[in-house]
Write an enzyme that holds these catalytic residues in place. Sequence first.
Site, PDB file in Angstrom:
ATOM      1  N   ARG A  74       0.513  -1.375  -0.032  1.00 58.41           N
ATOM      2  CA  ARG A  74       0.156  -0.035  -0.233  1.00 58.41           C
ATOM      3  C   ARG A  74       0.687   1.417  -0.229  1.00 58.41           C
ATOM      4  NH1 ARG A  74      -5.670  -1.516   2.159  1.00 58.41           N
ATOM      5  NH2 ARG A  74      -5.597  -3.470   1.861  1.00 58.41           N
TER       6      ARG A  74
ATOM      7  N   GLU B 179       1.158   3.785   1.172  1.00 56.20           N
ATOM      8  CA  GLU B 179       0.321   5.538   2.219  1.00 56.20           C
ATOM      9  C   GLU B 179       1.445   6.342   2.028  1.00 56.20           C
ATOM     10  OE1 GLU B 179      -1.980   4.442   3.319  1.00 56.20           O
ATOM     11  OE2 GLU B 179      -2.559   2.428   4.068  1.00 56.20           O
TER      12      GLU B 179
ATOM     13  N   ARG C 298       0.440   3.042  12.829  1.00 54.08           N
ATOM     14  CA  ARG C 298      -0.905   2.235  11.776  1.00 54.08           C
ATOM     15  C   ARG C 298      -0.958   1.947  10.652  1.00 54.08           C
ATOM     16  NH1 ARG C 298      -6.227   2.947  13.993  1.00 54.08           N
ATOM     17  NH2 ARG C 298      -7.043   3.654  12.116  1.00 54.08           N
ATOM     18  N   HIS C 299      -0.087   2.172   9.842  1.00 51.38           N
ATOM     19  CA  HIS C 299       0.552   1.673   8.662  1.00 51.38           C
ATOM     20  C   HIS C 299       1.601   1.688   7.822  1.00 51.38           C
ATOM     21  CE1 HIS C 299      -3.572   4.341   8.261  1.00 51.38           C
ATOM     22  NE2 HIS C 299      -3.723   3.336   7.376  1.00 51.38           N
TER      23      HIS C 299
ATOM     24  N   GLU D 132      -9.053  -0.948  14.180  1.00 48.00           N
ATOM     25  CA  GLU D 132      -9.170  -2.057  12.974  1.00 48.00           C
ATOM     26  C   GLU D 132      -8.390  -2.555  12.836  1.00 48.00           C
ATOM     27  OE1 GLU D 132     -10.355   0.184   9.129  1.00 48.00           O
ATOM     28  OE2 GLU D 132      -9.513  -1.817   8.888  1.00 48.00           O
TER      29      GLU D 132
ATOM     30  N   SER E 127     -11.189  -6.317   7.814  1.00 43.13           N
ATOM     31  CA  SER E 127     -12.357  -5.591   6.912  1.00 43.13           C
ATOM     32  C   SER E 127     -12.766  -7.229   6.688  1.00 43.13           C
ATOM     33  CB  SER E 127     -11.615  -4.766   5.869  1.00 43.13           C
ATOM     34  OG  SER E 127     -11.307  -3.699   6.125  1.00 43.13           O
TER      35      SER E 127
ATOM     36  N   ARG F 198      -0.775  -5.727  12.602  1.00 41.04           N
ATOM     37  CA  ARG F 198      -1.718  -4.874  13.428  1.00 41.04           C
ATOM     38  C   ARG F 198      -1.621  -5.480  14.989  1.00 41.04           C
ATOM     39  NH1 ARG F 198      -5.744  -0.601  10.660  1.00 41.04           N
ATOM     40  NH2 ARG F 198      -4.467   0.249   9.630  1.00 41.04           N
TER      41      ARG F 198
HETATM   42  P1  AMO Z   1      -8.086  -3.976   4.043  1.00 39.65           P
HETATM   43  O1  AMO Z   1      -7.902  -2.969   2.855  1.00 39.65           O
HETATM   44  O2  AMO Z   1      -9.174  -2.980   4.682  1.00 39.65           O
HETATM   45  O3  AMO Z   1      -8.927  -4.712   3.418  1.00 39.65           O
HETATM   46  O4  AMO Z   1      -7.255  -3.881   4.709  1.00 39.65           O
HETATM   47  C1  AMO Z   1      -7.416  -5.353   5.844  1.00 39.65           C
HETATM   48  C2  AMO Z   1      -6.526  -4.750   7.112  1.00 39.65           C
HETATM   49  O5  AMO Z   1      -5.344  -4.708   6.417  1.00 39.65           O
HETATM   50  C3  AMO Z   1      -4.783  -4.252   7.110  1.00 39.65           C
HETATM   51  N1  AMO Z   1      -3.817  -2.952   6.621  1.00 39.65           N
HETATM   52  C4  AMO Z   1      -3.163  -2.518   6.864  1.00 39.65           C
HETATM   53  N2  AMO Z   1      -2.155  -2.587   7.865  1.00 39.65           N
HETATM   54  C5  AMO Z   1      -0.871  -2.012   8.272  1.00 39.65           C
HETATM   55  N3  AMO Z   1      -0.340  -1.121   6.927  1.00 39.65           N
HETATM   56  C6  AMO Z   1      -0.980  -0.749   6.762  1.00 39.65           C
HETATM   57  N4  AMO Z   1      -0.861   0.281   5.337  1.00 39.65           N
HETATM   58  C7  AMO Z   1      -2.966  -1.725   6.359  1.00 39.65           C
HETATM   59  N5  AMO Z   1      -3.604  -1.666   5.904  1.00 39.65           N
HETATM   60  C8  AMO Z   1      -4.457  -2.222   6.026  1.00 39.65           C
HETATM   61  C9  AMO Z   1      -5.881  -3.683   8.641  1.00 39.65           C
HETATM   62  C10 AMO Z   1      -6.939  -3.870   7.496  1.00 39.65           C
HETATM   63  O6  AMO Z   1      -7.616  -4.541   8.537  1.00 39.65           O
HETATM   64  N6  AMO Z   1      -9.639  -6.785   0.839  1.00 39.65           N
HETATM   65  C11 AMO Z   1     -10.088  -7.096   1.622  1.00 39.65           C
HETATM   66  C12 AMO Z   1     -10.189  -7.567   2.988  1.00 39.65           C
HETATM   67  C13 AMO Z   1     -11.185  -8.403   2.479  1.00 39.65           C
HETATM   68  O7  AMO Z   1     -12.096  -8.043   2.529  1.00 39.65           O
HETATM   69  O8  AMO Z   1     -11.165  -9.739   2.259  1.00 39.65           O
HETATM   70  C14 AMO Z   1      -9.362  -5.807   2.198  1.00 39.65           C
HETATM   71  O9  AMO Z   1      -7.450  -5.511   2.169  1.00 39.65           O
HETATM   72  O10 AMO Z   1      -5.721  -4.572   9.897  1.00 39.65           O
END
Ligand code: AMO
Length: 445
Positions: A221, A223, A229-230, A368, A371, A419
């Site tokens: 990602r 970011e 947390r990212h 969170e 998801s 996380r």
């Molecule tokens: P989502 O984008 O909400 O959902 O990501 C799911 C979980 O991944 C973690 N997360 C992260 N952890 C660290 N750094 C980040 N930048 C980051 N972004 C997300 C979180 C988050 O809850 N495809 C959907 C899932 C699904 O519906 O099956 C998805 O990726 O813990």
Amino acid sequence: MEKINGTLNYNRVSYEDFKNHDGEIVNIVGYIHRIREMTGFSFVIIRTERDTIQCVYAPEFSTYRWDEKLCEEASVSVTGKVASSKDAKGNDRYELQIHDIKILSLPAENLPIVINKKQLDGIQLNTILDLRPISMRNPRERAIFKIQEGIARGFREYLSQNGFTEVRSPKINFAGAEGGTNVFKLDYFGKEVYLAQSPQLYKQALVGVYQRVFEIAPVFRAEHHDTSRHLNEYTSMDFEMGFIESFYDIMNMETGVLKYIMNLLKTEYKNEVELLHAEIPEITEIPVIKFMDAKDIIINKFKYQPTDMKDFDPSEEEMLGKYAKKEFNSDFIFVTHYPSKKRPFYTMDDPENPEYTLSFDLLFRGLEITSGGQRVHDYNEQVAKMKKLGMDPEQFATYLMLHKYGAPPHGGLGLGLERLTMHLLGFKNVREATMFPRDINRVTP
Ligand code: AMO
């Protein structure tokens, strides 16, 4: 037949196994973690793969004579006699009376930081991260990632036992799955492609093959902000299930996974849990609240006026964490029925109120971590939803093969490994729970 001359040492035992070898001569290998010279003898602490073992060197035990080259972080093979005694609490403990030490390798330089204390005292997170290959040798630091191993292992074991097939999806993709701007673009022989934001499109396709699949793998990602947390690369633990009755099936499966993980940590990662003072949550049932009811609580109970009624900000997630603890004595809370506008194109809208979705997030101690939800499985419905969102279904032709040629009702989730580790261990920054973090300022080590 030719015999292979190996170096396997057949009386090599782990500390855990010392109890079965009391009074016997055994061999261990590891690093010299610390040397403490006493009068007439020395303690040599050896750091093995998971323990630190106290060894005692005294001329009376052995014909071995101390080599002045022996120093901290030397790799050694130590042979000696297992001797048992009792600790202050009356538990059995074991040490090794050194008979022989063989130096296998010596460091070229002394360490730039002290790693042989219980924890890395007074060292800033940035320095710890800069020196990860060696800061992780500290027993507390390495325990963090042993716990993380336990989490991923629990996820894998539980799902494997429940009919899921482990899969691997490509990380170089033709399209981003999650939308938004945080997708890394890549020049692929002159063509623009993307690093996988999640295995979403593939895990759905594989439901059409195996019904139940899971994957534990890195995702990317882009970011643009430096937050606690990212990460730009994290480990996503995903599963996807076919033939569900509703998205509550997904939530139940996740509850089962988490119970299994916590139990595994309590039983097989006891030492690490103690070392880190980790509070392993007790899970019976996880409370569930609808998105709009959660907003109500934030506004009326916490007297907070959200700026965005379609999502939560971090402080709102914290409020919901507090609410779950106070009202249900739970470290977890599921929030369901997120607004359609904030969920990706594959999410199924609630037929009773299409402004909301059959989706959920799981919050753990106010953060969170997951998801998930039910997906659109009908071809025409998915194509229509894509068009409504301004997407070109042609571009997603391979993804839509699933729907075109028959998809069962299905859904799944993504759980962020770092996380979950972060909040399990009470850390403030996700980097503390990431072996080699990648963020906007860091790509090394
Ligand atoms: P989502 O984008 O909400 O959902 O990501 C799911 C979980 O991944 C973690 N997360 C992260 N952890 C660290 N750094 C980040 N930048 C980051 N972004 C997300 C979180 C988050 O809850 N495809 C959907 C899932 C699904 O519906 O099956 C998805 O990726 O813990």
